[in-house]
Motif scaffolding. Structure first.
Motif, mmCIF file in Angstrom:
data_model
loop_
_atom_site.group_PDB
_atom_site.id
_atom_site.type_symbol
_atom_site.label_atom_id
_atom_site.label_comp_id
_atom_site.label_asym_id
_atom_site.label_seq_id
_atom_site.Cartn_x
_atom_site.Cartn_y
_atom_site.Cartn_z
ATOM 1 N N ASN A 93 0.929 -1.119 0.100
ATOM 2 C CA ASN A 93 -0.090 -0.105 -0.025
ATOM 3 C C ASN A 93 0.837 1.358 0.115
ATOM 4 O O ASN A 93 0.395 2.434 -0.164
ATOM 5 N N ALA A 96 1.302 3.325 -3.295
ATOM 6 C CA ALA A 96 0.288 4.273 -3.642
ATOM 7 C C ALA A 96 0.851 5.631 -2.840
ATOM 8 O O ALA A 96 0.548 6.716 -3.797
ATOM 9 N N ASP A 132 -4.626 6.913 2.281
ATOM 10 C CA ASP A 132 -3.863 5.655 2.250
ATOM 11 C C ASP A 132 -3.379 5.485 3.614
ATOM 12 O O ASP A 132 -3.175 4.070 4.075
ATOM 13 N N GLN A 166 -9.681 1.987 0.042
ATOM 14 C CA GLN A 166 -8.567 2.104 -0.709
ATOM 15 C C GLN A 166 -9.003 2.041 -2.026
ATOM 16 O O GLN A 166 -8.396 3.047 -3.041
#
Length: 299
Positions: A93, A96, A132, A166
């Motif tokens: 993640n 991102a 995020d 997300q």
């Protein structure tokens, strides 16, 4: 004693619901370590800004996750399983964050005047960054809860919420990224390897949009996995994990290496950019560096 400690059951079956293979995690560990090393070398070579270090950091975190998975192949324990879950579920993640930062930097450094507030650099940076971080925290907390029998259902719900949030923000970000790509007033630093301002921008935007698309696909897989539940067909299919998580994230790293965005975000404050609307290129007498100077307010 943890909730998973039950007698006469293979520990691998208690945690994985299958016996994981003993070659794939070792190969994955080596590949992600190599990828991280290449990204470190690229950062040093191009003197990239510090935030680009998230890329090699994430690759090394993936390698650590597969190191834990390798240990679990031979000796699965509660602690090893939890560590493996967290290092393989959460770190991707962070990729991102790199994409959000890249587009935010382009918008800020181009000094274009956005028509809507949601296109202002400050909003883009903090809005997507915050979303995020929220998603990462949700998935991390849910991943820890999944390891307990009594909290497994709640943990699955928490992870699902994090993944769905997300996914929504990925879609919003892609719309923003394509807008920035399409509008000529948004420009990027031109590195020595770029043949033109257009090619520099194309390199960066290809990297962020392709990798965001890959992360989007990976999130869909993870949503399906957790919606199916612990012990479901998706969770119990090891090949699905390696195809839709390991290989997808590895492809994303290959994109980052091929279109390395760090060369377009150097630490030096002297950058060469294409002129935005209302700006023109002007030479600084001291070192002949090209700077953006407002036509309305010349130096």
């Amino acid at each position: 004693m943890s909730d998973f400690d039950t007698p006469d059951i293979d520990d691998r079956l208690k945690y994985f619901t299958y016996k994981p293979v003993n070659v794939a995690p070792e190969i994955s560990l080596a590949l992600y370590f190599i990828v991280g090393s290449i990204l470190v070398w690229q950062m040093v070579r191009h003197r990239s800004q510090r935030w680009v270090a998230i890329l090699p950091g994430t690759a090394f975190s993936e390698a650590i996750g597969y190191a834990f998975r390798t240990v679990c192949v031979y000796n699965t324990t509660f602690g090893m399983y939890v560590a493996m879950m967290l290092f393989l579920l959460v770190p991707p993640n962070a990729l991102a964050l790199v994409n959000y930062k890249a587009v935010g930097k382009i918008m800020r450094d181009s000094r274009a005047q956005p028509r809507w507030f949601w296109l202002k650099p400050g909003f883009v940076n903090w809005f997507y960054f915050g979303s995020d971080v929220f998603s990462i925290c949700m998935q991390g907390a849910g991943g820890g809860m999944l390891t307990g029998t009594n909290t497994r259902d709640a943990g699955r719900a928490v992870v699902l919420v994090g993944l769905i949030v997300q996914l929504f923000f990925f879609a919003c970000y892609l719309a923003t990224a394509f807008y920035v790509w399409w509008r000529p007033e948004y420009t990027v630093h031109v590195s020595p390897s770029d043949v033109s301002h257009a090619s520099a921008k194309r390199r960066v935007m290809l990297a962020v949009t392709l990798t965001t698309g890959i992360l989007y696909l990976r999130s869909i897989y993870r949503i399906a996995e957790f919606a199916d539940g612990y012990g479901g067909k998706i969770y119990s299919s090891e090949w699905a994990f390696y195809v839709f998580d390991t290989i997808l994230i590895f492809i994303a790293f290959i994109v980052y290496i091929v279109f390395f965005i760090g060369r377009n975000f150097p630490r030096s404050s002297e950058v060469t950019r294409a002129p935005s609307v209302g700006y023109e290129l002007q030479q600084r007498p001291a070192d002949s560096s090209q700077l953006l100077v407002s036509k309305d307010h010349p130096v």
